[in-house]
Design a protein around this motif. Structure first.
Motif, PDB file in Angstrom:
ATOM      1  N   TYR A   1       0.700  -5.556  -5.860  1.00 35.20           N
ATOM      2  CA  TYR A   1      -0.704  -5.887  -5.637  1.00 35.20           C
ATOM      3  C   TYR A   1      -1.307  -4.851  -4.694  1.00 35.20           C
ATOM      4  O   TYR A   1      -0.591  -4.167  -3.956  1.00 35.20           O
ATOM      5  N   LEU A   2      -2.615  -4.736  -4.720  1.00 41.88           N
ATOM      6  CA  LEU A   2      -3.310  -3.855  -3.786  1.00 41.88           C
ATOM      7  C   LEU A   2      -3.409  -4.551  -2.435  1.00 41.88           C
ATOM      8  O   LEU A   2      -3.831  -5.704  -2.358  1.00 41.88           O
ATOM      9  N   LYS A   3      -3.011  -3.860  -1.394  1.00 43.88           N
ATOM     10  CA  LYS A   3      -2.984  -4.457  -0.059  1.00 43.88           C
ATOM     11  C   LYS A   3      -4.356  -4.939   0.388  1.00 43.88           C
ATOM     12  O   LYS A   3      -4.478  -5.936   1.082  1.00 43.88           O
ATOM     13  N   ASN A   4      -5.400  -4.246  -0.046  1.00 47.60           N
ATOM     14  CA  ASN A   4      -6.735  -4.642   0.402  1.00 47.60           C
ATOM     15  C   ASN A   4      -7.372  -5.722  -0.470  1.00 47.60           C
ATOM     16  O   ASN A   4      -8.503  -6.116  -0.228  1.00 47.60           O
ATOM     17  N   ASN A   5      -6.641  -6.237  -1.473  1.00 49.42           N
ATOM     18  CA  ASN A   5      -7.160  -7.360  -2.263  1.00 49.42           C
ATOM     19  C   ASN A   5      -7.193  -8.624  -1.414  1.00 49.42           C
ATOM     20  O   ASN A   5      -6.426  -8.772  -0.459  1.00 49.42           O
TER      21      ASN A   5
ATOM     22  N   LEU B   1       8.131  -8.244  -3.383  1.00 49.55           N
ATOM     23  CA  LEU B   1       6.685  -8.257  -3.195  1.00 49.55           C
ATOM     24  C   LEU B   1       6.292  -6.889  -2.641  1.00 49.55           C
ATOM     25  O   LEU B   1       6.694  -6.526  -1.532  1.00 49.55           O
ATOM     26  N   ILE B   2       5.525  -6.149  -3.423  1.00 48.40           N
ATOM     27  CA  ILE B   2       5.189  -4.764  -3.083  1.00 48.40           C
ATOM     28  C   ILE B   2       3.682  -4.597  -3.006  1.00 48.40           C
ATOM     29  O   ILE B   2       2.975  -4.898  -3.974  1.00 48.40           O
ATOM     30  N   SER B   3       3.210  -4.096  -1.867  1.00 48.51           N
ATOM     31  CA  SER B   3       1.781  -3.818  -1.744  1.00 48.51           C
ATOM     32  C   SER B   3       1.538  -2.318  -1.905  1.00 48.51           C
ATOM     33  O   SER B   3       2.352  -1.502  -1.485  1.00 48.51           O
ATOM     34  N   LEU B   4       0.428  -2.012  -2.529  1.00 47.67           N
ATOM     35  CA  LEU B   4       0.008  -0.618  -2.672  1.00 47.67           C
ATOM     36  C   LEU B   4      -1.152  -0.363  -1.736  1.00 47.67           C
ATOM     37  O   LEU B   4      -2.100  -1.142  -1.687  1.00 47.67           O
ATOM     38  N   SER B   5      -1.048   0.716  -1.000  1.00 44.11           N
ATOM     39  CA  SER B   5      -2.126   1.143  -0.114  1.00 44.11           C
ATOM     40  C   SER B   5      -2.384   2.616  -0.365  1.00 44.11           C
ATOM     41  O   SER B   5      -1.494   3.352  -0.774  1.00 44.11           O
ATOM     42  N   PHE B   6      -3.586   3.037  -0.058  1.00 47.37           N
ATOM     43  CA  PHE B   6      -3.954   4.429  -0.257  1.00 47.37           C
ATOM     44  C   PHE B   6      -4.494   4.989   1.050  1.00 47.37           C
ATOM     45  O   PHE B   6      -4.475   4.321   2.073  1.00 47.37           O
ATOM     46  N   GLY B   7      -4.928   6.212   1.011  1.00 50.16           N
ATOM     47  CA  GLY B   7      -5.469   6.842   2.207  1.00 50.16           C
ATOM     48  C   GLY B   7      -4.394   7.033   3.254  1.00 50.16           C
ATOM     49  O   GLY B   7      -3.275   7.458   2.948  1.00 50.16           O
ATOM     50  N   ASN B   8      -4.708   6.661   4.481  1.00 51.29           N
ATOM     51  CA  ASN B   8      -3.779   6.844   5.599  1.00 51.29           C
ATOM     52  C   ASN B   8      -2.521   5.986   5.491  1.00 51.29           C
ATOM     53  O   ASN B   8      -1.528   6.285   6.130  1.00 51.29           O
ATOM     54  N   GLU B   9      -2.571   4.924   4.695  1.00 51.00           N
ATOM     55  CA  GLU B   9      -1.428   4.010   4.567  1.00 51.00           C
ATOM     56  C   GLU B   9      -0.528   4.332   3.371  1.00 51.00           C
ATOM     57  O   GLU B   9       0.465   3.652   3.147  1.00 51.00           O
ATOM     58  N   LEU B  10      -0.872   5.358   2.617  1.00 50.17           N
ATOM     59  CA  LEU B  10      -0.125   5.690   1.397  1.00 50.17           C
ATOM     60  C   LEU B  10       1.352   5.963   1.674  1.00 50.17           C
ATOM     61  O   LEU B  10       2.227   5.427   1.001  1.00 50.17           O
ATOM     62  N   LYS B  11       1.636   6.768   2.673  1.00 45.41           N
ATOM     63  CA  LYS B  11       3.028   7.121   2.976  1.00 45.41           C
ATOM     64  C   LYS B  11       3.828   5.893   3.399  1.00 45.41           C
ATOM     65  O   LYS B  11       4.960   5.701   2.958  1.00 45.41           O
TER      66      LYS B  11
END
Length: 154
Positions: A67-71, A25-35
């Motif tokens: 999935y996108l973490k913010n979904n 189960l992998i979440s994708l985050s962007f911005g400050n959480e990307l790394k």
């Protein structure tokens, strides 16, 4: 076995022995959480690939459920349950979800499969042999969990 043509061909010939599905189960985050998102993905990917090598012939490593973490978590869970229904309908007796996202623990009781949450270990500054050593240590801890689940259903 991995989700690649050659292994799937083998799966069809040995289907009666392959009773376990592993789904990262992998979440994708962007911005400050990307790394952090990338680090979590690296850890879970290395871990599940190593786990697959340990249990080749017994489990099938599915592609990551990404999935996108913010979904909305209800929507994400609903989509994962569709995967689960299809996997169970295709003769897999055991489903293991492996994630570094602690918020999955909230939904664990709604899943038919077993959820394994492991905090991602920082691998960024390690060389390959150090990474392998850490992953091997984690997998050793998971071996007993897998064998226990398998023995429950004998």
């Amino acid at each position: 076995m991995k989700w690649v043509s050659k292994d799937i061909e083998t799966y069809f010939t040995a289907k009666e022995y392959v009773d376990t599905a592993v789904i990262p189960l992998i979440s994708l985050s962007f911005g400050n959480e990307l790394k952090q998102s990338a680090a979590d993905t690296e850890f879970i990917t290395l871990l599940t690939n190593y786990l697959e090598r340990q249990f080749t012939g017994r489990l099938l490593l599915f592609p990551s459920f990404t999935y996108l973490k913010n979904n909305d978590s209800v929507d994400v869970l609903s989509e994962l349950k569709k995967w689960e229904e299809n996997i169970e309908g295709n003769e897999f007796k055991h489903i293991f979800y492996i994630t570094s996202e602690s918020n999955w623990k909230i939904h664990e009781s709604q899943l038919a499969g077993s959820l394994i949450w492991l905090p991602a270990l920082p691998l960024e500054h390690l060389n390959d042999s150090q990474k392998i050593s850490i992953i091997e240590s984690q997998v050793k801890q998971l071996l007993s969990l897998f064998t226990h689940k398998w023995q429950e259903n004998l």
